[in-house]
Enzyme design. Sequence first.
Site, PDB file in Angstrom:
ATOM      1  N   ARG A 109       0.839  -1.194   0.000  1.00  0.00           N
ATOM      2  CA  ARG A 109       0.000   0.000   0.000  1.00  0.00           C
ATOM      3  C   ARG A 109       0.876   1.247   0.000  1.00  0.00           C
ATOM      4  O   ARG A 109       1.965   1.262   0.600  1.00  0.00           O
ATOM      5  CB  ARG A 109      -0.864  -0.013   1.258  1.00  0.00           C
ATOM      6  N   THR A 410      -8.794   0.715 -10.198  1.00  0.00           N
ATOM      7  CA  THR A 410      -8.146  -0.481  -9.656  1.00  0.00           C
ATOM      8  C   THR A 410      -8.285  -1.649 -10.619  1.00  0.00           C
ATOM      9  O   THR A 410      -9.137  -1.659 -11.494  1.00  0.00           O
ATOM     10  CB  THR A 410      -8.741  -0.841  -8.269  1.00  0.00           C
ATOM     11  N   THR A 428      -3.685  -0.849  -7.658  1.00  0.00           N
ATOM     12  CA  THR A 428      -4.490   0.352  -7.895  1.00  0.00           C
ATOM     13  C   THR A 428      -3.622   1.593  -7.968  1.00  0.00           C
ATOM     14  O   THR A 428      -2.484   1.590  -7.484  1.00  0.00           O
ATOM     15  CB  THR A 428      -5.524   0.511  -6.746  1.00  0.00           C
ATOM     16  N   GLU A 449      -3.807   7.892  -3.806  1.00  0.00           N
ATOM     17  CA  GLU A 449      -4.293   6.981  -2.756  1.00  0.00           C
ATOM     18  C   GLU A 449      -4.577   7.684  -1.430  1.00  0.00           C
ATOM     19  O   GLU A 449      -5.384   7.212  -0.632  1.00  0.00           O
ATOM     20  CB  GLU A 449      -3.258   5.867  -2.538  1.00  0.00           C
ATOM     21  N   ASP A 452      -7.966   8.158   0.083  1.00  0.00           N
ATOM     22  CA  ASP A 452      -8.691   7.088   0.783  1.00  0.00           C
ATOM     23  C   ASP A 452      -8.737   7.332   2.293  1.00  0.00           C
ATOM     24  O   ASP A 452      -9.450   6.638   3.010  1.00  0.00           O
ATOM     25  CB  ASP A 452      -8.054   5.708   0.507  1.00  0.00           C
ATOM     26  N   SER A 476      -7.997   0.655   3.018  1.00  0.00           N
ATOM     27  CA  SER A 476      -8.414   0.177   1.701  1.00  0.00           C
ATOM     28  C   SER A 476      -9.602  -0.761   1.860  1.00  0.00           C
ATOM     29  O   SER A 476      -9.889  -1.256   2.953  1.00  0.00           O
ATOM     30  CB  SER A 476      -7.251  -0.582   1.057  1.00  0.00           C
ATOM     31  N   SER A 477     -10.253  -1.006   0.728  1.00  0.00           N
ATOM     32  CA  SER A 477     -11.304  -2.026   0.675  1.00  0.00           C
ATOM     33  C   SER A 477     -10.872  -3.208  -0.172  1.00  0.00           C
ATOM     34  O   SER A 477     -11.669  -4.129  -0.401  1.00  0.00           O
ATOM     35  CB  SER A 477     -12.568  -1.431   0.062  1.00  0.00           C
ATOM     36  N   GLY A 497     -13.249  -1.645  -7.483  1.00  0.00           N
ATOM     37  CA  GLY A 497     -14.554  -1.050  -7.206  1.00  0.00           C
ATOM     38  C   GLY A 497     -14.650  -0.305  -5.887  1.00  0.00           C
ATOM     39  O   GLY A 497     -15.743  -0.195  -5.334  1.00  0.00           O
ATOM     40  N   GLY A 498     -13.537   0.210  -5.360  1.00  0.00           N
ATOM     41  CA  GLY A 498     -13.601   0.969  -4.112  1.00  0.00           C
ATOM     42  C   GLY A 498     -14.237   0.119  -3.028  1.00  0.00           C
ATOM     43  O   GLY A 498     -13.996  -1.088  -2.932  1.00  0.00           O
TER      44      GLY A 498
HETATM   45  N1  GLU Z   1      -8.358   2.980  -3.470  1.00  0.00           N
HETATM   46  C1  GLU Z   1      -9.376   2.000  -3.272  1.00  0.00           C
HETATM   47  C2  GLU Z   1      -9.060   1.075  -2.117  1.00  0.00           C
HETATM   48  O1  GLU Z   1      -7.940   0.863  -1.837  1.00  0.00           O
HETATM   49  C3  GLU Z   1      -9.593   1.195  -4.495  1.00  0.00           C
HETATM   50  C4  GLU Z   1     -10.101   2.062  -5.582  1.00  0.00           C
HETATM   51  C5  GLU Z   1     -11.121   1.435  -6.431  1.00  0.00           C
HETATM   52  O2  GLU Z   1     -11.181   0.217  -6.537  1.00  0.00           O
HETATM   53  O3  GLU Z   1     -11.891   2.180  -7.024  1.00  0.00           O
HETATM   54  O4  GLU Z   1      -9.938   0.570  -1.506  1.00  0.00           O
END
Ligand code: GLU
Length: 599
Positions: A109, A410, A428, A449, A452, A476-477, A497-498
């Site tokens: 990360r 991502t 990502t 990043e 986030d 992160s997700s 997908g965040g």
């Molecule tokens: N930055 C996001 C995360 O780490 C991922 C971004 C995305 O998938 O749109 O959770």
Amino acid sequence: MMRPSALAMAATLTLTTAALVPAAASAHAGAPPRDPTAIGYGGAVSTVDPTATAVGLEVLRRGGNAVDAAVAAAATLGVTEPFSAGIGGGGFFVYYDAGQRRVHTIDGRESGPAAMTEDIFVDPADGLPYDFQEARVSGLSVGTPGTLATWEAAAGRWGTRSLRSLLAPAAGVAERGFAVDATFRQQIADNAAAFGQFDSTRELYLPGGAPPAVGSTQRNPDLADTYRLIAERGTGVFYRGPVGADLVRTVRRPPVAEHPTGTWTYPIRPGGLTREDLAGYRLRFPAPTRSVYRGLDVYGMSTPSSGGTAVGEALNILERTDLSRVPTIQALHQYAEATALSFADRNRYVGAYTPQPVLNKLISDAWAGQRACQIDPAHALVKPVPPGDINASGCTPVAVGGPVEDGQSTTNLTVADRWGNVVEYTLTIEQTGGNAMVVPGRGFLLNNEMTDFNFTPTQGSAPDPNLPGPNKRPRSSMSPTIVLKDGRPFLALGSPGGATIITTVLQVLINRIDLGMTLPEAMAAPRASQRNSAGIQSEPAFHLRYGPGLTELGHSFAADVAELGAATAIEFRPGGSLIATAEPARRGGGAAGVVRPRR
Ligand code: GLU
């Protein structure tokens, strides 16, 4: 721009793309296949992109292992999926080692600069948080990238090929070019105003002031050079050398065009990343999260990702109902309630520095009991639901909900080899297009990043675990997940997908494990995401099919979204066959391949 030494070196590399990636001139005729499903033996690769999948498969065919193939495919995605992934970003690498029968992870990360303060995204002029786009397209949003260090560590610890040889195919693709498809073009069009602010980005992605035509050849000779320089001289050129110096300069003095294309309404602020931050970057190797779901061992990514604990908590809650025996609407009701509860807890408790005992508790069966007790099979909970009280022992929620985040950027890849090793890797640069700045002369986009982090506290009087801080990694997700059955791989999957990554991974899991779908069906099925907000976010097909039944149970729906996620997955069948799957339609469809297709 190619340096003579790099040219000479390229000729000596054992692995090149000449055989597997079409030269630009013949890109259309000989383009690698874009199949969403492949079944067979001997190893498999699934990514969003046919060229990256072809590169990964070729590494496997030539005797490389899953880690080698994953690194080569990821480097290729840095060329063909530059708006989602690349050496300007970070990610999480999950590896099942068949010899040791153990799951390892790499936390690559992005880290906050040492100078990062908690109020970095608060405008000193008025004390209000910046608009998201103002924060994103700036130097403030850039964290120290971890992707290149991840590739080096993965290849060095578990791979069988040099990083140098694994970068070669991607350098070849960057140099020769690849055919622009509709998704690539659209991602540029969506970012045209931001990209138009920087000469370096505009020259690469807005030739003649507009996105490149579908079918035209996209080349990136600067990135080919950068990869070759790294191949030749090592990752020090990035973390301690000239590439890093250019990166830092871009952050600290954004290369704003004298005559920008398109209108950008915000000032473009410099950031504080330093060469010391780059030199000080360290990967982490945390133990994976583990939860047991209906007898399967589900391994995921620990902090700073919330993916492993949020997926694990929701699965533990869902396990209390036999989803295979209830009507589909009831199963989906349970799914939406479980994710709302798990998001409330994630927002309250999970950040880079969450103590291990808290993480353990969140992913325990006892905690699932304390949370599941609130679910009424006949009626939806009012959202947002409050987070649970981590110190309580009964069914006792406390006050205050959390924010909703999502995103579209991502990319994810899944690789298996003939020895049974498996890689699940999500990488990502945060938003599609990152912070919109291509490092001049180096050919890669920077991440955003740091956005986030929560810009301001979100948890009322309780502490927010995801505020910015020096050297801190934002929550992160991303949820790269490997599922074992009796200690052997059964399923590996992940998605972009965040925050919807968590729900997409969960939905594919329950579709496959509980709802009687095959893996390709589980991937293609319409998706929905309840992340503890008033309305379920869903794809139109989901809303149409299940909306009436869920509304009857008291659920509300937010505005539909065209698509959720762009997953990749591999299933391991008894007898040794593999089912590699990618999206049949989302994000233009992905590419799955196997080394030896089943006849
Ligand atoms: N930055 C996001 C995360 O780490 C991922 C971004 C995305 O998938 O749109 O959770």
